[in-house]
Design a protein around this motif. Structure first.
Motif, PDB file in Angstrom:
ATOM      1  N   ASP A 290     -28.727  88.342  46.173  1.00  0.00           N
ATOM      2  CA  ASP A 290     -29.672  88.950  45.233  1.00  0.00           C
ATOM      3  C   ASP A 290     -28.994  89.741  44.115  1.00  0.00           C
ATOM      4  O   ASP A 290     -29.662  90.150  43.175  1.00  0.00           O
ATOM      5  CB  ASP A 290     -30.631  89.898  45.981  1.00  0.00           C
ATOM      6  CG  ASP A 290     -29.909  91.111  46.534  1.00  0.00           C
ATOM      7  OD1 ASP A 290     -29.051  90.935  47.414  1.00  0.00           O
ATOM      8  OD2 ASP A 290     -30.182  92.235  46.058  1.00  0.00           O
ATOM      9  N   ARG A 291     -27.701  89.956  44.222  1.00  0.00           N
ATOM     10  CA  ARG A 291     -27.001  90.728  43.180  1.00  0.00           C
ATOM     11  C   ARG A 291     -26.218  89.767  42.284  1.00  0.00           C
ATOM     12  O   ARG A 291     -25.327  89.065  42.771  1.00  0.00           O
ATOM     13  CB  ARG A 291     -26.055  91.742  43.814  1.00  0.00           C
ATOM     14  CG  ARG A 291     -26.766  92.764  44.697  1.00  0.00           C
ATOM     15  CD  ARG A 291     -26.746  94.131  44.076  1.00  0.00           C
ATOM     16  NE  ARG A 291     -27.561  95.057  44.823  1.00  0.00           N
ATOM     17  CZ  ARG A 291     -27.628  96.356  44.542  1.00  0.00           C
ATOM     18  NH1 ARG A 291     -26.930  96.857  43.551  1.00  0.00           N
ATOM     19  NH2 ARG A 291     -28.406  97.151  45.236  1.00  0.00           N
TER      20      ARG A 291
ATOM     21  N   ASP B 166     -22.799  89.181  44.006  1.00  0.00           N
ATOM     22  CA  ASP B 166     -22.919  87.932  44.766  1.00  0.00           C
ATOM     23  C   ASP B 166     -22.583  86.699  43.914  1.00  0.00           C
ATOM     24  O   ASP B 166     -21.557  86.060  44.114  1.00  0.00           O
ATOM     25  CB  ASP B 166     -24.350  87.809  45.320  1.00  0.00           C
ATOM     26  CG  ASP B 166     -24.621  88.775  46.468  1.00  0.00           C
ATOM     27  OD1 ASP B 166     -23.894  88.723  47.464  1.00  0.00           O
ATOM     28  OD2 ASP B 166     -25.559  89.588  46.353  1.00  0.00           O
TER      29      ASP B 166
ATOM     30  N   ASP C   8     -25.909  86.232  51.468  1.00  0.00           N
ATOM     31  CA  ASP C   8     -25.939  87.672  51.585  1.00  0.00           C
ATOM     32  C   ASP C   8     -27.073  88.027  52.564  1.00  0.00           C
ATOM     33  O   ASP C   8     -27.990  87.219  52.778  1.00  0.00           O
ATOM     34  CB  ASP C   8     -26.216  88.236  50.187  1.00  0.00           C
ATOM     35  CG  ASP C   8     -26.598  89.688  50.210  1.00  0.00           C
ATOM     36  OD1 ASP C   8     -25.825  90.483  50.751  1.00  0.00           O
ATOM     37  OD2 ASP C   8     -27.686  90.017  49.689  1.00  0.00           O
TER      38      ASP C   8
ATOM     39  N   ASP D 136     -28.748  91.641  52.945  1.00  0.00           N
ATOM     40  CA  ASP D 136     -29.731  92.615  52.474  1.00  0.00           C
ATOM     41  C   ASP D 136     -30.391  92.185  51.156  1.00  0.00           C
ATOM     42  O   ASP D 136     -29.702  91.910  50.169  1.00  0.00           O
ATOM     43  CB  ASP D 136     -29.060  93.985  52.311  1.00  0.00           C
ATOM     44  CG  ASP D 136     -28.674  94.551  53.675  1.00  0.00           C
ATOM     45  OD1 ASP D 136     -29.582  94.824  54.468  1.00  0.00           O
ATOM     46  OD2 ASP D 136     -27.468  94.688  53.943  1.00  0.00           O
ATOM     47  N   ASP D 137     -31.691  92.117  51.182  1.00  0.00           N
ATOM     48  CA  ASP D 137     -32.523  91.726  50.041  1.00  0.00           C
ATOM     49  C   ASP D 137     -32.342  90.259  49.648  1.00  0.00           C
ATOM     50  O   ASP D 137     -32.785  89.827  48.597  1.00  0.00           O
ATOM     51  CB  ASP D 137     -32.306  92.667  48.850  1.00  0.00           C
ATOM     52  CG  ASP D 137     -32.785  94.073  49.185  1.00  0.00           C
ATOM     53  OD1 ASP D 137     -33.880  94.198  49.740  1.00  0.00           O
ATOM     54  OD2 ASP D 137     -32.044  95.046  48.930  1.00  0.00           O
ATOM     55  N   THR D 138     -31.660  89.509  50.530  1.00  0.00           N
ATOM     56  CA  THR D 138     -31.584  88.047  50.373  1.00  0.00           C
ATOM     57  C   THR D 138     -32.334  87.415  51.550  1.00  0.00           C
ATOM     58  O   THR D 138     -33.351  86.754  51.358  1.00  0.00           O
ATOM     59  CB  THR D 138     -30.119  87.587  50.316  1.00  0.00           C
ATOM     60  OG1 THR D 138     -29.533  88.121  49.121  1.00  0.00           O
ATOM     61  CG2 THR D 138     -30.020  86.066  50.295  1.00  0.00           C
TER      62      THR D 138
HETATM   63 MG   LIG Z   1     -27.997  92.017  48.827  1.00  0.00          MG
END
Ligand SMILES: [Mg+2]
Length: 255
Positions: A190-191, A195, A22, A24-26
């Motif tokens: 991150d989800r 994810d 992923d 975003d935020d990964t």
């Molecule tokens: Mg993410």
């Protein structure tokens, strides 16, 4: 170090030959960039929790194809100000959103564990894909901004294929583009639901990147996932999952 897939491992993948990530935020610290943009717009980020809640609500409407991305961004910003009693028209919300978006794009950056991890996986012979829920142009601009435009063998963006994580079809598209079967591919994000569990349901090895170490909800016994708290933990996890005979030699080189 285990060099073959452990028969007791509930995922028991035969071989992992590629890793999807992923964005975003990964790989990208999108939350810091968004928080910084809010600070630039308002002079403070005290309202960050309200921004996060509003974003979750509106982003879901984009992912479900109820709103185009640009409209969603403006309506989200309008709803954010309305939550504090300031009711602005669409044009004013668009002006503020453009200002915030420019600030956020200036703040886009990778987490400090991202490049070493990508380099290690590439050096280890793993193929790499990015799998992300967002519009095409926006994500490709983001990849270029952080120097990852050519970092992947496949880039799978929900805005380009018409389905979003956790729909199994987006994970299967990534596998097809990598030329691999689902059981040969891991996905990291991150989800937990979007994810890791989504990937596991699609037959990949699902890996949850729980950077904030939030308490894990009760997991799915049917589709178990692995959990890491930093991308620095990913190489060791992958080594324990991989049955390539000489792969264990690389363990000493993990970042
Ligand atoms: Mg993410």
């Amino acid at each position: 170090m285990t060099s073959a897939a452990d028969a007791s491992n509930p995922r028991n993948p035969a071989q992992i030959k590629a890793v999807c990530l992923d964005l975003d935020d990964t790989l990208l610290d999108s939350q810091s960039a968004a928080r910084s943009s809010l600070r630039e717009l308002l002079g403070t980020d005290r309202a960050w929790p309200v921004w996060e809640r509003t974003t979750d609500r509106y982003y879901a409407r984009f992912v479900n194809a109820q709103l185009p991305f640009d409209v969603m961004c403006v309506e989200r910003t309008r709803a954010f100000f309305a939550a504090f009693g300031e009711h602005i028209d669409y044009a004013e919300a668009e002006r503020r959103e453009n200002q915030r978006m420019e600030a956020m794009q200036r703040a886009w950056g990778l987490f400090d564990d991202a490049l070493d991890c990508l380099d290690w996986m590439r050096a280890s012979g793993l193929r790499l894909a990015a799998v992300t829920n967002a519009p095409s142009a926006y994500q490709r601009k983001k990849l270029a901004a952080v120097g990852l435009a050519d970092a992947f063998d496949a880039v799978v963006i929900s805005g380009e294929i018409g389905v979003a994580k956790p729909d199994p079809r987006i994970f299967h598209t990534a596998c097809e583009r990598l030329g691999l079967q689902a059981h040969e591919v891991a996905h990291v994000g991150d989800r937990l639901t979007t994810d890791a569990e989504g990937a596991a349901r699609a037959g990949l090895s699902g890996i949850w990147l729980n950077r904030d170490q939030v308490p894990a909800p009760r997991g799915s016994a049917e589709h178990p996932v692995a959990t890491i708290t930093s991308l620095r933990e990913l190489p060791e996890l992958l080594v324990t999952e991989i049955a390539v005979p000489d792969f264990a030699d690389l363990v000493g080189q993990t970042p």
